[in-house]
Design a protein around this motif. Sequence first.
Motif, PDB file in Angstrom:
ATOM      1  N   UNK A   1       0.937  -1.359  -0.384  1.00  0.00           N
ATOM      2  CA  UNK A   1       0.101  -0.046  -0.399  1.00  0.00           C
ATOM      3  C   UNK A   1       0.931   1.006  -0.118  1.00  0.00           C
ATOM      4  N   UNK A   2       0.315   2.409  -0.733  1.00  0.00           N
ATOM      5  CA  UNK A   2       0.851   3.014  -0.760  1.00  0.00           C
ATOM      6  C   UNK A   2       0.560   4.788  -0.482  1.00  0.00           C
ATOM      7  N   UNK A   3       0.551   5.853   0.153  1.00  0.00           N
ATOM      8  CA  UNK A   3      -0.157   6.593   0.959  1.00  0.00           C
ATOM      9  C   UNK A   3      -0.494   7.201  -0.250  1.00  0.00           C
ATOM     10  N   UNK A   4      -1.088   8.738   0.252  1.00  0.00           N
ATOM     11  CA  UNK A   4      -1.144   9.476  -1.146  1.00  0.00           C
ATOM     12  C   UNK A   4      -0.003  10.714  -0.599  1.00  0.00           C
ATOM     13  N   UNK A   5       0.830  11.148  -1.769  1.00  0.00           N
ATOM     14  CA  UNK A   5       1.688  11.346  -1.698  1.00  0.00           C
ATOM     15  C   UNK A   5       3.733  10.954  -1.444  1.00  0.00           C
ATOM     16  N   UNK A   6       2.979   9.093  -1.737  1.00  0.00           N
ATOM     17  CA  UNK A   6       4.731   8.462  -2.032  1.00  0.00           C
ATOM     18  C   UNK A   6       4.635   8.539  -3.102  1.00  0.00           C
ATOM     19  N   UNK A   7       5.802   8.781  -3.831  1.00  0.00           N
ATOM     20  CA  UNK A   7       6.612   8.262  -4.737  1.00  0.00           C
ATOM     21  C   UNK A   7       7.026   7.103  -5.202  1.00  0.00           C
ATOM     22  N   UNK A   8       6.460   6.516  -6.264  1.00  0.00           N
ATOM     23  CA  UNK A   8       6.801   4.636  -6.428  1.00  0.00           C
ATOM     24  C   UNK A   8       6.685   4.686  -8.182  1.00  0.00           C
ATOM     25  N   UNK A   9       7.412   3.577  -8.317  1.00  0.00           N
ATOM     26  CA  UNK A   9       7.849   2.466  -9.219  1.00  0.00           C
ATOM     27  C   UNK A   9       7.868   1.168  -9.177  1.00  0.00           C
ATOM     28  N   UNK A  10       6.658   0.538  -9.925  1.00  0.00           N
ATOM     29  CA  UNK A  10       7.030  -0.858  -9.308  1.00  0.00           C
ATOM     30  C   UNK A  10       7.343  -1.133 -11.164  1.00  0.00           C
ATOM     31  N   UNK A  11       8.352  -2.257 -11.038  1.00  0.00           N
ATOM     32  CA  UNK A  11       8.926  -3.322 -12.038  1.00  0.00           C
ATOM     33  C   UNK A  11       9.134  -4.510 -11.888  1.00  0.00           C
ATOM     34  N   UNK A  12       9.753  -5.236 -13.315  1.00  0.00           N
ATOM     35  CA  UNK A  12       9.524  -6.722 -13.215  1.00  0.00           C
ATOM     36  C   UNK A  12      11.108  -7.102 -12.984  1.00  0.00           C
ATOM     37  N   UNK A  13      11.660  -6.659 -11.731  1.00  0.00           N
ATOM     38  CA  UNK A  13      13.264  -7.252 -12.627  1.00  0.00           C
ATOM     39  C   UNK A  13      13.825  -9.038 -11.967  1.00  0.00           C
ATOM     40  N   UNK A  14      12.472  -9.282 -11.916  1.00  0.00           N
ATOM     41  CA  UNK A  14      13.445 -10.940 -12.130  1.00  0.00           C
ATOM     42  C   UNK A  14      12.739 -11.477 -13.898  1.00  0.00           C
ATOM     43  N   UNK A  15      13.439 -12.998 -13.760  1.00  0.00           N
ATOM     44  CA  UNK A  15      13.899 -13.571 -14.990  1.00  0.00           C
ATOM     45  C   UNK A  15      11.945 -14.045 -15.200  1.00  0.00           C
ATOM     46  N   UNK A  16      11.184 -14.251 -14.344  1.00  0.00           N
ATOM     47  CA  UNK A  16      10.078 -14.453 -15.163  1.00  0.00           C
ATOM     48  C   UNK A  16       8.614 -13.256 -15.116  1.00  0.00           C
ATOM     49  N   UNK A  17       7.896 -13.936 -15.706  1.00  0.00           N
ATOM     50  CA  UNK A  17       6.687 -12.652 -15.577  1.00  0.00           C
ATOM     51  C   UNK A  17       6.155 -12.967 -14.302  1.00  0.00           C
ATOM     52  N   UNK A  18       5.250 -11.132 -14.181  1.00  0.00           N
ATOM     53  CA  UNK A  18       5.331 -10.933 -13.188  1.00  0.00           C
ATOM     54  C   UNK A  18       3.186 -10.985 -13.388  1.00  0.00           C
ATOM     55  N   UNK A  19       2.266 -11.238 -12.600  1.00  0.00           N
ATOM     56  CA  UNK A  19       1.297 -10.209 -12.340  1.00  0.00           C
ATOM     57  C   UNK A  19       0.819 -10.047 -11.585  1.00  0.00           C
ATOM     58  N   UNK A  20       0.306  -8.376 -11.559  1.00  0.00           N
ATOM     59  CA  UNK A  20      -0.103  -7.469 -10.947  1.00  0.00           C
ATOM     60  C   UNK A  20      -1.732  -6.997 -11.039  1.00  0.00           C
ATOM     61  N   UNK A  21      -2.380  -6.637  -9.905  1.00  0.00           N
ATOM     62  CA  UNK A  21      -3.686  -6.360  -9.821  1.00  0.00           C
ATOM     63  C   UNK A  21      -3.804  -4.838  -9.058  1.00  0.00           C
ATOM     64  N   UNK A  22      -4.252  -3.542  -9.773  1.00  0.00           N
ATOM     65  CA  UNK A  22      -3.344  -2.283  -8.417  1.00  0.00           C
ATOM     66  C   UNK A  22      -4.628  -1.576  -8.984  1.00  0.00           C
ATOM     67  N   UNK A  23      -5.430  -0.912  -7.397  1.00  0.00           N
ATOM     68  CA  UNK A  23      -5.925  -0.620  -6.812  1.00  0.00           C
ATOM     69  C   UNK A  23      -6.113   0.920  -6.925  1.00  0.00           C
ATOM     70  N   UNK A  24      -6.650   1.834  -6.899  1.00  0.00           N
ATOM     71  CA  UNK A  24      -6.458   3.071  -6.259  1.00  0.00           C
ATOM     72  C   UNK A  24      -7.922   4.164  -6.022  1.00  0.00           C
ATOM     73  N   UNK A  25      -7.838   4.832  -5.288  1.00  0.00           N
ATOM     74  CA  UNK A  25      -8.803   4.863  -4.229  1.00  0.00           C
ATOM     75  C   UNK A  25      -8.555   6.592  -3.458  1.00  0.00           C
ATOM     76  N   UNK A  26      -9.308   7.789  -4.080  1.00  0.00           N
ATOM     77  CA  UNK A  26     -10.164   7.450  -5.601  1.00  0.00           C
ATOM     78  C   UNK A  26      -9.819   7.410  -6.729  1.00  0.00           C
ATOM     79  N   UNK A  27     -11.164   6.883  -8.110  1.00  0.00           N
ATOM     80  CA  UNK A  27     -10.708   6.534  -8.952  1.00  0.00           C
ATOM     81  C   UNK A  27     -10.641   7.581  -9.359  1.00  0.00           C
TER      82      UNK A  27
END
Length: 162
Positions: free
Chosen positions: A91-117
């Motif tokens: 979980x990231x709070x409003x104002x958190x700077x973030x970036x997500x990357x797949x740095x592994x050798x396998x596929x990654x699957x993610x569900x991203x949820x943000x509110x308010x939409x």
Amino acid sequence: MERLSIAAVDPEPEGDADVDRRPLTDPLGATDVAVNYYALDPGESLVGGLHAHLDQEELFFVLDGTVTFEVTRDPAADTETVAVEADEVVRFEPGDYQQGRNESEDRAVVLAIGAPGDSTAGRVPRTCPDCGESEFLDTAMVDGRLVVQCPACDEVFESGLH
């Protein structure tokens, strides 16, 4: 109740051009939350760079693989790196700077949820290329596309994020 097959939703480009991103918000009829599905091949990222949503809380549920997040409250300071594995949520709070990357050798699957939409208040840690006066650019929606705008000179640029 709305039920949806993720495979029935057409992918839309985001960040890396080849990322399999499927926006689920509208097909589900969601009004108060944003929901996106991502399938990331090795080396791909969720978005084009480090960014913050100023008015949106975000959750990333890693369904398969591992996603490495770079995060900080202050982009002028060092960032922390956190690997989030399958069946883990971050979980990231409003104002958190973030970036997500797949740095592994396998596929990654993610569900991203943000509110308010309907969040559009964002920020990227980039110096304005026109005036050089601001060390960050604000995100904005212009003609249905995400752009970044300098708060000092009001110049608008393509975001390279979404």
